[in-house]
Design a protein around this motif. Sequence first.
Motif, PDB file in Angstrom:
ATOM      1  N   UNK A  37     -31.616  11.305  66.900  1.00 48.75           N
ATOM      2  CA  UNK A  37     -31.289  12.472  67.712  1.00 48.75           C
ATOM      3  C   UNK A  37     -29.932  12.249  68.365  1.00 48.75           C
ATOM      4  N   UNK A  38     -29.052  13.221  68.220  1.00 46.53           N
ATOM      5  CA  UNK A  38     -27.681  13.069  68.711  1.00 46.53           C
ATOM      6  C   UNK A  38     -27.548  13.321  70.209  1.00 46.53           C
ATOM      7  N   UNK A  39     -28.571  13.900  70.831  1.00 46.47           N
ATOM      8  CA  UNK A  39     -28.556  14.071  72.279  1.00 46.47           C
ATOM      9  C   UNK A  39     -27.833  15.288  72.799  1.00 46.47           C
ATOM     10  N   UNK A  40     -27.328  16.115  71.905  1.00 47.84           N
ATOM     11  CA  UNK A  40     -26.645  17.320  72.352  1.00 47.84           C
ATOM     12  C   UNK A  40     -27.627  18.392  72.804  1.00 47.84           C
ATOM     13  N   UNK A  41     -27.163  19.296  73.620  1.00 48.85           N
ATOM     14  CA  UNK A  41     -28.014  20.353  74.166  1.00 48.85           C
ATOM     15  C   UNK A  41     -28.497  21.334  73.098  1.00 48.85           C
ATOM     16  N   UNK A  42     -27.851  21.353  71.959  1.00 47.23           N
ATOM     17  CA  UNK A  42     -28.233  22.250  70.874  1.00 47.23           C
ATOM     18  C   UNK A  42     -29.353  21.668  70.019  1.00 47.23           C
ATOM     19  N   UNK A  43     -29.775  20.435  70.315  1.00 45.10           N
ATOM     20  CA  UNK A  43     -30.823  19.750  69.566  1.00 45.10           C
ATOM     21  C   UNK A  43     -32.040  19.582  70.478  1.00 45.10           C
ATOM     22  N   UNK A  44     -33.239  19.953  70.009  1.00 45.87           N
ATOM     23  CA  UNK A  44     -34.421  19.708  70.840  1.00 45.87           C
ATOM     24  C   UNK A  44     -34.523  18.218  71.199  1.00 45.87           C
ATOM     25  N   UNK A  45     -34.825  17.902  72.463  1.00 42.46           N
ATOM     26  CA  UNK A  45     -34.810  16.513  72.923  1.00 42.46           C
ATOM     27  C   UNK A  45     -35.701  15.549  72.144  1.00 42.46           C
ATOM     28  N   UNK A  46     -36.786  16.015  71.553  1.00 40.88           N
ATOM     29  CA  UNK A  46     -37.707  15.112  70.867  1.00 40.88           C
ATOM     30  C   UNK A  46     -37.610  15.181  69.349  1.00 40.88           C
ATOM     31  N   UNK A  47     -36.603  15.895  68.827  1.00 36.35           N
ATOM     32  CA  UNK A  47     -36.451  16.046  67.384  1.00 36.35           C
ATOM     33  C   UNK A  47     -35.859  14.796  66.750  1.00 36.35           C
ATOM     34  N   UNK A  48     -36.567  14.272  65.741  1.00 36.30           N
ATOM     35  CA  UNK A  48     -36.011  13.172  64.945  1.00 36.30           C
ATOM     36  C   UNK A  48     -34.985  13.764  63.988  1.00 36.30           C
ATOM     37  N   UNK A  49     -33.919  13.000  63.758  1.00 35.99           N
ATOM     38  CA  UNK A  49     -32.868  13.469  62.859  1.00 35.99           C
ATOM     39  C   UNK A  49     -32.508  12.349  61.895  1.00 35.99           C
ATOM     40  N   UNK A  50     -31.972  12.735  60.757  1.00 30.05           N
ATOM     41  CA  UNK A  50     -31.544  11.738  59.778  1.00 30.05           C
ATOM     42  C   UNK A  50     -30.370  10.958  60.351  1.00 30.05           C
ATOM     43  N   UNK A  51     -30.461   9.655  60.235  1.00 32.59           N
ATOM     44  CA  UNK A  51     -29.380   8.798  60.716  1.00 32.59           C
ATOM     45  C   UNK A  51     -28.211   8.813  59.735  1.00 32.59           C
ATOM     46  N   UNK A  52     -26.979   8.820  60.239  1.00 31.46           N
ATOM     47  CA  UNK A  52     -25.842   8.578  59.341  1.00 31.46           C
ATOM     48  C   UNK A  52     -26.030   7.204  58.692  1.00 31.46           C
ATOM     49  N   UNK A  53     -25.669   7.074  57.434  1.00 30.51           N
ATOM     50  CA  UNK A  53     -25.930   5.846  56.683  1.00 30.51           C
ATOM     51  C   UNK A  53     -25.355   4.611  57.385  1.00 30.51           C
ATOM     52  N   UNK A  54     -24.125   4.702  57.902  1.00 32.92           N
ATOM     53  CA  UNK A  54     -23.523   3.529  58.535  1.00 32.92           C
ATOM     54  C   UNK A  54     -24.288   3.126  59.797  1.00 32.92           C
ATOM     55  N   UNK A  55     -24.752   4.104  60.566  1.00 29.10           N
ATOM     56  CA  UNK A  55     -25.504   3.775  61.779  1.00 29.10           C
ATOM     57  C   UNK A  55     -26.888   3.244  61.439  1.00 29.10           C
TER      58      UNK A  55
END
Length: 123
Positions: free
Chosen positions: A95-113
């Motif tokens: 989760x990128x932490x931006x206000x446009x993203x639900x706070x508990x939403x899992x997101x795909x990680x960038x490959x390098x991270x």
Amino acid sequence: MKIKTVIPDGLKKHYIKELELYRISLLKSDLSKAWHHLERSRILGQSYPYEHTYSHWLMLKFGLRQKNLKKVLGQILRLVVGGWKSFIDHVPTGNTGGSYVPPLKRMKLPIDLEKILTKYNAA
């Protein structure tokens, strides 16, 4: 339940590098790139209370600088609950932490991270 309080040194170096890139982008007035690096710092630090909270603090300041009420309100919410959720390691990976993203939403990680977080058992 895992309790994490201290970010591993190697992971902290990557976290600090993202903050440096954020500051450089901000000085160059490249706001899109600055925000991108703040999101990456948040992903890297989300399992550690201090780093997680600090990334959200910078996101709040960024929103204030832009006079963006949505970003400001979203970050206030995240500052209130984010740190203790990372303390008990209950954070949505990627989760990128931006206000446009639900706070508990899992997101795909960038490959390098993902590689970095896997190396330090933080993914």
